[in-house]
Design an enzyme around this catalytic site. Sequence first.
Site, PDB file in Angstrom:
ATOM      1  N   CYS A  33      59.797  85.397   3.803  1.00 49.16           N
ATOM      2  CA  CYS A  33      58.473  85.909   4.170  1.00 49.16           C
ATOM      3  C   CYS A  33      58.603  86.612   5.511  1.00 49.16           C
ATOM      4  O   CYS A  33      59.533  87.381   5.716  1.00 49.16           O
ATOM      5  CB  CYS A  33      57.436  84.784   4.186  1.00 49.16           C
ATOM      6  SG  CYS A  33      57.821  83.430   5.319  1.00 49.16           S
TER       7      CYS A  33
ATOM      8  N   ARG B 299      55.918  80.722   5.014  1.00 46.41           N
ATOM      9  CA  ARG B 299      55.331  80.811   3.677  1.00 46.41           C
ATOM     10  C   ARG B 299      56.400  80.639   2.599  1.00 46.41           C
ATOM     11  O   ARG B 299      56.145  80.031   1.546  1.00 46.41           O
ATOM     12  CB  ARG B 299      54.621  82.163   3.515  1.00 46.41           C
ATOM     13  CG  ARG B 299      53.336  82.289   4.314  1.00 46.41           C
ATOM     14  CD  ARG B 299      52.797  83.709   4.317  1.00 46.41           C
ATOM     15  NE  ARG B 299      53.584  84.599   5.172  1.00 46.41           N
ATOM     16  CZ  ARG B 299      53.351  85.917   5.308  1.00 46.41           C
ATOM     17  NH1 ARG B 299      52.373  86.488   4.624  1.00 46.41           N
ATOM     18  NH2 ARG B 299      54.093  86.640   6.119  1.00 46.41           N
TER      19      ARG B 299
END
Length: 323
Positions: free
Chosen positions: A278, A283
């Site tokens: 990410c 994430r």
Amino acid sequence: MKKISVVLLALILVLAMAGCNKPQVKTEAELAQQREKYGDYANGDKILSALEAKELIDGGGNIVIVDVTKSTDYLLGHIEGAVNVWRPDYSADSGDYSYGGMRASREKMASLLGSLGADKDTKFIVYSNNHNYDATRFIWQLELFGHEDAVLIDGGLQGWKASGLSTTTAKPSVTAREYEFPGKIDESILATVEDVKAAINDGNVVIWDTRAEDEYTGAKQLDGAFRKGAIPSSVWMEYTHLIHSGSGEDSTFKTAAEMKALLEAKGITPDKTIIPYCQSGVRSSLAYTALKMLGYENVKNYDGSWIEWSYDENLPIEIGVVK
């Protein structure tokens, strides 16, 4: 007087936003349905429903509950007994790298865990707010450095509230302890920039971009990144597809069948090595967690992610292509 008014207005806005994001409390039938899904995960021992977590906490023992959120969010309400940490606490110190977002050293992490009242035999119960990815990042670092005994509360604080459980604003009393990682570093779950470079032309590896679509296409560049775009050959599916992330929802993971269908449609299959990334490996840690729960054996979270990749102008990028 004017300063006080500004502070009060800011507090009102924060409380109002918190109210807008409040999940719907689930019915008994919905909670029972949620409990059933864990049996379909290949490795469901790393995740607990909020109600199961509450039972474990009430049972006592050598447990440390970790709330991985900004201190302002923590002060608005957290699980009783939870200690608060935030990204700078478990990230690399300023000057360790030429860019941000990297993991802390093993020594810094050990010092942090000791300050939280943990020792090598502690079970960590971890959660965060919003989409719970900060909690998965924290657990990924625990596993990387050699502490396996950690579980995630499904849905984090949203999942807790959706289960009808209460929060508190009181801070727990903590006694620091000596901490030493019980296991060895597990580099098999870490992707380096060299791993990612080699994966671009390797048909046995899938590089998975878990960011928002406008980040992937290069329409948007977040603070901390040095260029726009994506890693060549990467496939895109935002991490939010794996969880119940809409307005009023509780951020819990979807069922195994639902996640497998989404992943396999993108070519993210168990026979491949999967490298999620990410902006800074946060994430993507939620994607890593989902894959591990589903039984994927070869998964490596790219810690440097887009920040590290975009920093090196010699590394290639793609712009404007969704695969």
